[in-house]
Design a protein around this motif. Sequence first.
Motif, short mmCIF file in Angstrom:
data_model
loop_
_atom_site.label_atom_id
_atom_site.label_comp_id
_atom_site.label_asym_id
_atom_site.label_seq_id
_atom_site.Cartn_x
_atom_site.Cartn_y
_atom_site.Cartn_z
N HIS A 1 51.61 -11.13 -14.13
CA HIS A 1 51.98 -11.17 -15.54
C HIS A 1 52.95 -10.04 -15.81
O HIS A 1 52.60 -8.87 -15.64
CB HIS A 1 50.73 -11.03 -16.42
N SER A 2 54.17 -10.37 -16.17
CA SER A 2 55.20 -9.35 -16.30
C SER A 2 55.24 -8.76 -17.70
O SER A 2 55.11 -9.48 -18.71
CB SER A 2 56.57 -9.92 -15.93
N VAL A 3 55.41 -7.44 -17.75
CA VAL A 3 55.50 -6.71 -19.02
C VAL A 3 56.79 -5.89 -18.99
O VAL A 3 56.94 -4.99 -18.16
CB VAL A 3 54.29 -5.78 -19.22
N GLY A 4 57.71 -6.19 -19.88
CA GLY A 4 58.99 -5.47 -19.92
C GLY A 4 58.94 -4.32 -20.91
O GLY A 4 58.43 -4.45 -22.02
N ILE A 5 59.50 -3.18 -20.48
CA ILE A 5 59.63 -2.01 -21.36
C ILE A 5 61.07 -1.53 -21.23
O ILE A 5 61.71 -1.76 -20.19
CB ILE A 5 58.60 -0.92 -20.97
N CYS B 1 64.92 -8.72 -22.05
CA CYS B 1 65.23 -9.94 -21.29
C CYS B 1 64.22 -11.05 -21.57
O CYS B 1 63.04 -10.80 -21.83
CB CYS B 1 65.33 -9.64 -19.78
N ASP B 2 64.70 -12.28 -21.52
CA ASP B 2 63.86 -13.44 -21.83
C ASP B 2 62.77 -13.66 -20.79
O ASP B 2 61.75 -14.27 -21.08
CB ASP B 2 64.72 -14.71 -21.89
N GLU B 3 63.01 -13.19 -19.57
CA GLU B 3 62.10 -13.48 -18.46
C GLU B 3 60.75 -12.77 -18.60
O GLU B 3 59.75 -13.23 -18.06
CB GLU B 3 62.73 -13.10 -17.12
#
Length: 209
Positions: A183-187, A193-195
């Motif tokens: 499960h990806s978490v962007g910071i 990014c949409d991904e």
Amino acid sequence: NIKGIIFDLDGVICSTDEYHYQAWKSIADDEGIYFDRKINERLRGVSRAESLEIILERAAAVYSPEEKAALMEKKNNIYRELLKNMGPGDVTEEVRSTLRELKERGYGLAIGSSSKNTRFILERTALTDAFDGISDGNMISRSKPDPEVFIKAAGILGLKNEECFVIEDAISGINAANAAGFHSVGIGPAAECDEAEFKISFFSEILDI
Ligand code: G6P
Ligand code: MG
């Protein structure tokens, strides 16, 4: 059912991304190659060798494997000198207390970084003991967006990929996490990014996902 959290290091736990930039900038200037912060964004999460290839895209000359090895060593020496300025104060209280709270809640915590300097940085910032496992650039043969470094981290924690969050500032890292069912978490930049499956604007928001 999340049981573990895998953190990228540079740009997530501490701001070594700026030191990477300064070291590469000094190499590029010496070689007369144009390099700026926008190009530097492409180096996030990417190995040292691949970072050099991106910088050399704008070079007039062709570099031999020996010359490339010398440039990588020179960059790393500059980078390591900059890292010597780091101490425990370079990790925010927000990061430290969030890691403590996550541990108290029973999560397994690991580092998943392409950097071969991971252990050095964790020692300088007095963070080695905050993690149950460390997966770094010395243990992998393919760097992000390949998920190898995260798969190794989940293995060390004894967890399945889908039981782990991966916290990343790099789009290459978000893609790596997604490619292997994490499960990806962007910071930071990766929160744009949409991904990214989840997006956070500050570190302690991990506690609320
Ligand atoms: C991290 C950084 C990259 C860096 C890579 C290798 O992933 O985000 O910018 O190129 O580590 O770091 P190293 O310390 O091994 O040169
Ligand atoms: Mg990073």
